[in-house]
Design an enzyme around this catalytic site. Structure first.
Site, mmCIF file in Angstrom:
data_model
loop_
_atom_site.group_PDB
_atom_site.id
_atom_site.type_symbol
_atom_site.label_atom_id
_atom_site.label_comp_id
_atom_site.label_asym_id
_atom_site.label_seq_id
_atom_site.Cartn_x
_atom_site.Cartn_y
_atom_site.Cartn_z
ATOM 1 N N HIS A 1 12.421 84.573 -11.211
ATOM 2 C CA HIS A 1 11.579 85.245 -12.217
ATOM 3 C C HIS A 1 10.712 86.367 -11.641
ATOM 4 O O HIS A 1 10.192 87.181 -12.399
ATOM 5 C CB HIS A 1 10.657 84.239 -12.913
ATOM 6 N N ASP B 1 20.224 77.848 -13.970
ATOM 7 C CA ASP B 1 18.904 77.286 -14.268
ATOM 8 C C ASP B 1 18.704 77.251 -15.791
ATOM 9 O O ASP B 1 19.286 78.058 -16.512
ATOM 10 C CB ASP B 1 17.848 78.195 -13.622
ATOM 11 N N HIS C 1 16.202 78.221 -17.315
ATOM 12 C CA HIS C 1 15.484 79.434 -17.710
ATOM 13 C C HIS C 1 16.328 80.666 -17.395
ATOM 14 O O HIS C 1 17.028 80.705 -16.377
ATOM 15 C CB HIS C 1 14.145 79.516 -16.965
ATOM 16 N N ASP D 1 16.987 72.047 -13.893
ATOM 17 C CA ASP D 1 16.076 71.742 -14.996
ATOM 18 C C ASP D 1 16.794 71.746 -16.346
ATOM 19 O O ASP D 1 16.163 71.765 -17.393
ATOM 20 C CB ASP D 1 14.869 72.708 -15.000
#
Ligand SMILES: [Zn+2]
Length: 375
Positions: free
Chosen positions: A133, A168, A170, A257
């Site tokens: 990120h 991931d 995200h 996750d």
């Protein structure tokens, strides 16, 4: 085939704070489980102790003014205009040594890249990496320096074509943004839709710009998507993209996750589904730089990344977790005694609306994105 595992206990010198979901101890726990299974003693495995990157390695991507702020924040105090750079209480706290931590993680990614690009082996795994990120001048989503971008930029400087696959939960927004206007890097991100999860981006219509049009690919999954739909969408799209692009190296962000019992997200994958994805990535990658990522249930992290490392080395593991690991894990309140465990996923994971939505997304990618990609 030769593989490298990059790790150091020095990671444990750093701490995001007692209430922060990213617990660095998960890296130690993963190392312990991998070691307990004997997966660092194979003849084909090289253990590489992490070396800190230099600040100038970060400057290949990050702005100098942002690196100056990180250096000041390393003391553990908030520099004057830290908020502008995404730092402060919350997701990206200031803690003592945060710059050293970021340089260590980045260093391990560069070691993984060098192992592969220097021809020492085919696969390298940095479980601490994958901080996808971080932006050029801003910390975001627990990430201060973007080690995947810095690693990919080194591969590009060595003349390699790179495909980046991010699994991931995200969206891999920082990596996508860094390469949004180039066709030298194909970025593919599979994640929970931005409608329900941070960072709120990664829609199928984000496909790159200018020369990079078609070289950013996004598969946003609705909440509660389970193994079946996820694996179907992966299989429909990813192999064809990789075959069209013909990368020299595949870099992956292997966040865990996405599991049904992760406390921060809403996808419903199982560790078995994750293992299947890893096996497919291994089939597809000519050379493979594997990075860690998210994962906020630390037992899942240790077991899933151990399975990932076993896949990388072509080893089948016993389902029963080794005794020496169980002792360590029990001290941290972990009760699982099996590597994969029993499936406990609610049935509504495989609902019809999710299937229809992903059929629409897959169709769009096949019609709009795939034809633009050239090898
Ligand atoms: Zn994540």
């Amino acid at each position: 085939m030769k593989t490298a595992f990059i790790y150091t206990d020095a990671y444990l010198d750093y701490d995001y704070g007692p209430t922060h979901p990213l617990r660095i101890i998960r890296l130690k726990l993963t190392y312990e489980l991998i070691n307990a299974y004997g997966l660092l003693n194979l003849h084909s495995v090289q253990f590489i102790s992490t070396l800190k990157a230099e600040e100038e390695n970060g400057a290949i991507f990050h702005s100098q003014e942002y690196l100056n702020i990180l250096r000041q924040a390393n003391e553990g105090f908030l520099p004057g205009d830290a908020y502008v750079y995404g730092l402060g209480p919350g997701d990206n706290p200031i803690f003592p040594g945060l710059f050293n931590w970021s340089l260590l993680v980045t260093g391990a990614t560069l070691q993984a890249v060098d192992f592969v690009v220097d021809g020492k082996g085919e696969i390298a795994f940095n479980i601490a990496g994958g901080l996808h990120h971080a932006m050029r001048s801003r910390a975001s989503g627990f990430c201060y320096m973007n080690d995947p971008v810095i690693g990919i930029m080194r591969l590009l400087s060595r003349g390699k074509r790179v495909a980046y696959i991010d699994i991931d939960a995200h969206h891999g927004d920082g990596v996508q943004k860094a390469f949004y206007e180039t066709k030298q890097v194909l970025t593919i991100s599979l994640h929970e839709t931005g409608y329900t999860l941070f960072p709120g981006t990664g829609f199928e219509y984000e496909i790159g710009e200018g020369e990079g049009e078609g070289y950013s690919v996004n598969l946003p999954f609705p909440p509660f998507t389970g193994d079946e739909i996820y694996l179907w969408a992966f299989e429909e799209v990813v192999p064809e993209l990789i075959h069209a692009f013909q990368p020299d190296v595949v870099v992956t962000q292997l966040g865990v996750d996405t599991f049904y019992d992760d406390p921060l997200t809403n996808l419903h994958l199982s560790i078995r589904g994750y293992e299947k994805v890893l096996k497919r990535i291994k089939d597809l990658a000519p050379r493979w730089v594997a990075l860690g990522g998210g994962g906020y249930n630390i037992s899942n992290v240790a077991r899933a990344w151990t399975l990932a490392w076993a896949v990388m080395n072509g080893i089948e593991l016993e389902e029963e977790l080794p005794e020496s690991y169980l002792k360590e894990a029990m001290r941290m309140g972990i009760e699982e005694k099996e590597l994969r465990g029993r499936l406990k996923i609610p049935l509504h994971s495989q609902n019809k609306e999710n299937r229809m939505e992903m059929e629409r997304v897959v169709h769009t990618i096949k019609e709009v994105v795939l034809p633009k990609i050239k090898g």
